[in-house]
Enzyme design. Structure first.
Site, short mmCIF file in Angstrom:
data_model
loop_
_atom_site.label_atom_id
_atom_site.label_comp_id
_atom_site.label_asym_id
_atom_site.label_seq_id
_atom_site.Cartn_x
_atom_site.Cartn_y
_atom_site.Cartn_z
N HIS A 102 64.16 30.54 87.26
CA HIS A 102 64.65 30.14 88.87
C HIS A 102 65.79 29.11 88.95
O HIS A 102 65.55 27.97 88.18
CB HIS A 102 63.55 29.87 89.53
CG HIS A 102 62.78 31.05 89.95
ND1 HIS A 102 62.85 31.68 91.19
CD2 HIS A 102 61.57 31.58 89.42
CE1 HIS A 102 61.83 32.93 91.02
NE2 HIS A 102 61.12 32.65 90.15
N LYS B 91 58.30 27.41 56.71
CA LYS B 91 58.33 28.11 55.52
C LYS B 91 59.51 29.16 55.63
O LYS B 91 59.81 29.44 56.59
CB LYS B 91 57.07 28.86 55.05
CG LYS B 91 56.05 27.83 54.74
CD LYS B 91 54.60 28.94 54.80
CE LYS B 91 53.39 27.82 54.33
NZ LYS B 91 52.15 28.89 54.04
#
Length: 237
Positions: free
Chosen positions: A112, A183
């Site tokens: 918004h 990772k």
């Protein structure tokens, strides 16, 4: 009353089809896909669902800024969207093939407008520029959230309750709020490697998006989805 009784005894898939056809707009849904009857879709004419894809109960797809015939929310083939997921598009949200989301995941591409606190925010409208793009074969753990203009590469794992606000490279595991990469997968070493242990050349053999998608489609043209997890109608075991 008679119509209600008849509908109650129709197969779930047929009930979904009747429900979709009876509402305004035409939803593009691929072969073998299933949308739970409690799924709510605003702007259905601007939503595209691929083949063999499931949207579980209480999912909400919200197109904020429909434009012509351009799709604003696209969910690919062989995807399973978990319960209580929320998609709200700015410019667009694109989910690649073979993606899996857990319970309560959110893809927030529009927010918004809050530029002027002298106006009620509920009356100011929503933003329309952000694009969320998710590559093939990504997994989103429970309550994972993607916010704003974000590109998530193919083959990624997004940890539970992570909040992704920046781009994620392919074959990454990210966790935390804000999410961080911990990772990367190395095809050369056939293993997930901590980012602080990556060596030169570890990622050189990793396929690009097109090659990876081709590889998945050739080996898994259609996957068996956990349909029983899509709604309470299937009961308990």
């Amino acid at each position: 009353m008679i119509k209600t009784l008849v509908r109650a005894f129709l197969p779930i898939r047929l009930r979904v089809i009747i429900s979709l056809r009876s509402r305004r707009g035409r939803l593009s849904i691929g072969r073998g896909s299933r949308i739970h009857r409690t799924t709510q879709i605003f702007g259905r004419a601007h939503v595209r669902i691929g083949n063999n894809t499931s949207l579980a109960e209480r999912t909400w797809l919200n197109v904020n800024h429909p434009s012509g015939d351009t799709p604003a929310i696209i969910i690919g083939n062989n995807c399973f969207i978990g319960r209580d997921n929320f998609f709200t598009s700015g410019k667009s949200i694109v989910i690649g093939d073979y993606c899996l989301t857990g319970i309560g995941c959110r893809f927030v591409g529009s927010t918004h407008v809050a530029d002027d606190p002298r106006r009620p925010i509920i009356s100011t409208g929503t933003t329309a520029t952000d694009i969320i793009s998710v590559g093939s074969n990504c997994f989103f753990g429970t309550d994972a959230t993607v916010l704003g203009h974000v590109n998530i590469g193919h083959g990624c794992v997004i940890g539970a309750r992570s909040v992704v606000t920046k781009d994620v490279p392919p074959f990454s595991v990210v966790v935390g709020s804000p999410a961080r990469v911990i990772k990367r997968f190395s095809f050369r070493r056939n293993a997930w490697i901590s980012v602080d242990q990556l060596a030169e050349g570890d990622l050189d053999d990793n396929p690009d998006a097109q090659k990876y998608s081709t590889l998945l489609r050739s080996q898994y043209p259609e996957v068996m989805l956990p349909w029983v997890a899509a709604g309470t109608e299937m009961g308990s075991f």
